[in-house]
Enzyme design. Structure first.
Site, short mmCIF file in Angstrom:
data_model
loop_
_atom_site.label_atom_id
_atom_site.label_comp_id
_atom_site.label_asym_id
_atom_site.label_seq_id
_atom_site.Cartn_x
_atom_site.Cartn_y
_atom_site.Cartn_z
N GLY A 1 9.36 -1.57 -3.61
CA GLY A 1 9.69 -0.99 -4.60
C GLY A 1 7.94 -2.38 -5.56
N ASN A 2 7.97 -2.09 -6.43
CA ASN A 2 6.74 -2.72 -7.18
C ASN A 2 7.37 -2.78 -8.73
OD1 ASN A 2 6.16 -0.77 -9.46
ND2 ASN A 2 5.79 0.62 -6.98
N HIS A 3 6.55 -3.75 -8.73
CA HIS A 3 6.80 -4.26 -10.99
C HIS A 3 6.65 -3.79 -11.37
CE1 HIS A 3 6.43 -8.15 -8.29
NE2 HIS A 3 5.12 -8.16 -7.96
N SER A 4 6.62 -2.22 -11.68
CA SER A 4 6.49 -1.42 -12.72
C SER A 4 7.55 -2.10 -13.94
CB SER A 4 6.41 -0.06 -12.47
OG SER A 4 6.33 0.55 -13.45
N ALA B 1 4.89 4.33 -11.31
CA ALA B 1 3.75 3.44 -9.93
C ALA B 1 4.88 3.86 -8.92
CB ALA B 1 4.20 1.94 -10.20
#
Ligand code: PMT
Length: 400
Positions: free
Chosen positions: A210-213, A278
């Site tokens: 995943g990512n930090h969005s 994102a």
């Protein structure tokens, strides 16, 4: 006159800035508005009911019952209003509003109202900066309310900083702007499709890439588009953001493929599409059926490319005005320009992780908007203000 015949429910809380409300009510009435004032119990120490009822030409209520025993019907008061204004809004009332602590007539009316709510906070600078106040203001924004930020200057405590209630003229002009049909109907009849948040690409039943969005940027865009009269379709990856705005149709997805499918269920009806999500560029080729055990010293996961949702939107563009985002860490302008052209976009919003306060998670962002012919830089702002800049820009492009 814009305010002629408009019904304004003015809720006054117990703060020193309450003395400025007399002028505001006088101004509203002079401009043809009908004003009904409510006080929190604490506000009674700061303003006189006699002065306010004389200026507003109506009785002023602060309790559920009047002295003669009649019930001050908060539901009727709330439904009567075209807009509700809470000013000065203290930290206490703000917290009660966003958490539904209904222990006075103002909060009961607030919880019963269906009209737009404007909040003009006022408090000492440390209270204004406190994480709980910041979070409560963010929640109020997430509920779709209009925040009129406190101004910077000398405070009642003698300290200097942000916390002074916005001047009555500023509050009046924000409310007039709302009623100015050219703003609140700016995107009337338009459908705005927005992607938000991260995507999660499963590795096994418990892990993902995943990512930090956080989704904040996309949700702020959705609220702002709705305030301008658009029908909003928001497709978001996993995000803790919420909205109670009934004009926002929200679809929650997990992976890039799910986001792709949802986007193209709705893309044909969109007039404007804004891709702030994102999206993971790659996903594991295989998703393990059971939790992967840590038997070996290293683990290799083969990744395959996800569909590029925005690029496909660009390929399938018919009538849509298409805005993408670019999150960069180097060669920002060149990379953003290349994406603008490669994905057949009408504009791209560049944010760089090199700028402090920009990008993921933060309440703020710093953007540059690029079109094939221009570059516009904006200063660091709260994401809800950034959303206004983006929609102002889009409106200036499609309505010219
Ligand atoms: O959610 P917040 O915490 O508020 O943070 C906001 C944000 C930083 C996520 C947002 O402002 C932002 O920059 N979003 C785009 C992030 C990104 O993935 O950028 P990119 O340069 O990798 O992608 C370019 C564009 O293509 C983006 O519009 C993206 O949505 C889109 N894309 C990318 C890959 C893919 N497979 N499909 C896509 O649609």
């Amino acid at each position: 006159m814009i305010l002629e015949g408009k019904k304004i429910l003015v809720c006054i809380c117990g703060g020193i800035a309450a003395y400025k409300i007399n002028h505001l009510i006088r101004d509203f009435v002079k401009k043809g508005a009908e004003v009904q004032a409510l006080l929190t119990p604490a506000a009674e120490d700061f303003v006189s009911k006699l002065t306010i009822s004389t200026l507003s030409k109506k009785p002023v209520y602060s309790q559920f019952y009047s002295e003669n025993g009649t019930w001050n019907n908060h539901v009727e008061l709330a439904l009567w209003a075209d807009v509700m204004l809470v000013a000065p809004c203290t930290a206490n009332t703000l917290a009660k509003m966003v958490h539904g602590i209904c222990d006075n007539l103002v909060i009961a009316s607030y919880l019963s109202t269906k009209c737009p709510v404007f909040i003009a906070p006022a408090m000492d600078l440390d209270m204004y900066q406190h994480p709980s106040t910041k979070q409560n203001l963010e929640l109020a924004e997430d509920y779709g309310h209009f925040i009129i930020p406190a101004e910077t200057g000398e405070l009642a405590s003698g300290l200097i900083g942000q916390g002074r209630m916005a001047e009555p003229e500023t509050i009046a002009s924000e409310i007039e702007k709302f009623f100015n049909s050219s703003f609140s109907h700016q995107l009337h009849g338009k459908t705005v499709l927005i992607t938000a948040g991260p995507t999660y690409e499963a590795i096994d039943p418990v892990r993902f890439i995943g990512n930090h969005s956080s989704g904040k940027m996309g949700f702020s865009l959705a609220e702002e588009a709705s305030k301008r009269g658009a029908k909003v379709i928001l497709i978001t990856g996993p995000s803790a953001q919420i909205t109670s705005n009934k004009n926002i149709e929200i679809h929650r997805v997990t992976s890039a493929k799910e986001m792709f499918d949802q986007v193209f269920k709705h893309y044909d009806q969109a007039d404007i599409a804004i891709a702030s999500a994102a999206v993971a560029d790659y996903a594991p080729k295989e998703v393990a059926r059971e939790k992967i055990k840590k038997n070996d010293d290293s683990l290799t996961i083969e990744l395959v490319k996800n569909p590029d949702i925005l690029k496909t939107m660009g390929e399938r563009k018919t009538k849509q005005f298409l805005a993408g985002f670019a999150l960069e860490t180097e060669n920002e302008l060149e990379n953003a320009k290349a994406k603008l052209i490669r994905k057949n976009l009408d504009m791209i919003v560049l944010n760089s992780l090199k700028d402090e306060g920009a990008g993921f998670k933060t309440a703020t962002n710093k953007i540059t908007i690029l079109t094939p012919s221009e570059i516009n830089e904006f200063p660091l702002k709260n994401k809800s203000e950034v959303a206004k800049d983006i929609l102002d820009f889009i409106a200036s492009q499609i309505l010219k």
